[in-house]
Design an enzyme around this catalytic site. Structure first.
Site, PDB file in Angstrom:
ATOM      1  N   THR A  60       4.320  -7.060  -0.221  1.00 52.18           N
ATOM      2  CA  THR A  60       4.779  -7.181   1.161  1.00 52.18           C
ATOM      3  C   THR A  60       4.468  -8.572   1.719  1.00 52.18           C
ATOM      4  OG1 THR A  60       4.481  -4.806   1.510  1.00 52.18           O
ATOM      5  CG2 THR A  60       4.630  -6.181   3.488  1.00 52.18           C
ATOM      6  N   CYS A  61       3.317  -9.083   1.389  1.00 47.76           N
ATOM      7  CA  CYS A  61       2.907 -10.389   1.899  1.00 47.76           C
ATOM      8  C   CYS A  61       3.797 -11.502   1.360  1.00 47.76           C
ATOM      9  CB  CYS A  61       1.448 -10.659   1.533  1.00 47.76           C
ATOM     10  SG  CYS A  61       0.327  -9.352   2.078  1.00 47.76           S
TER      11      CYS A  61
END
Length: 169
Positions: A60-61
Site C-alpha cells: 500500500t505504501c
C-alpha cells in the site's frame, strides 16, 4: 501521548534520522551516513507536509501512498509547501533506498526515519502491537498544525493521501 490536531503547535523536540541524497550516492546500493534531522527546528518557519507509512517497500505504501505525493509534488509546491517528508519506523538506510527506488532525487521529498516510532508514539499514532508508525498525514504552517488525520482502515489511503492533504491547504 497527545494526538495532534489543527491549531496545535508542532512539538519542539522532534528529531528524525535520514541520509541526505547526493549525486555520488545516488545509486540504490550506495550507502550514506545517517544524521539527525531536527524537524522542529528545520520546519519552524516553513510550510510542511509530513506523511507517515507503516513501512517502506510495502504494497500500500509503495503502490498507493508515496506515488500520490510524487505525482502531486508540483501542486503542493504551487500551494507554497516548502518541504514534503515521509516517515516510517524503518531505519535511515531503508528509507534512503526507498527514495532512490522511486527515483526521488535531492530534497524533493525527504525520506526520514522515525526510530522506534518515537514521534508517532508521542502523538498516539503508532501501532501498539508492532511498534511501527501508522498511516497518517500532518500539514504544518510555520510551526502550527493546519491538518492532521490518520487512516482508520488497514490498506486505505484517504485521509493521509496527497489529494486530501492538498485540498486542505
Amino acid at each position: 501521548m497527545t494526538t495532534l490536531k489543527p491549531g496545535d503547535k508542532f512539538p519542539d523536540d522532534v528529531v528524525f534520522q535520514y541520509i541526505p541524497w547526493s549525486e555520488d550516492k545516488g545509486e540504490i546500493t550506495s550507502c550514506g551516513i545517517p544524521i539527525n534531522y531536527n524537524a522542529s527546528k528545520e520546519w519552524a518557519n516553513k510550510k510542511v507536509v509530513l506523511f507517515s507509512v507503516p513501512g517502506a517497500f510495502t504494497p500500500t505504501c509503495s503502490v498507493n501512498h508515496l506515488p500520490g505525493y510524487i505525482e502531486k509534488l508540483p501542486k503542493l509546491k504551487e500551494k507554497g509547501v516548502d518541504v514534503v517528508a515521509v516517515i516510517a519506523s524503518n531505519d535511515a538506510f531503508v528509507m534512503s533506498a526507498w527514495g532512490k527506488a522511486n527515483s526521488v532525487k535531492g530534497d524533493d521529498i525527504l525520506f526520514l526515519s522515525d526510530p522506534d516510532a518515537k514521534f508517532s508514539k508521542s502523538i498516539g499514532w503508532a501501532d501498539a502491537a508492532s511498534g511501527r508508525t501508522k498511516r497518517f498525514a500532518i500539514a504544518i504552517n510555520h510551526g502550527k498544525v493546519v491538518y492532521a488525520d490518520i487512516e482508520t482502515e488497514k490498506g486505505v489511503v484517504k485521509a493521509s493521501g496527497a489529494d486530501t492533504v492538498l485540498a486542505s491547504l
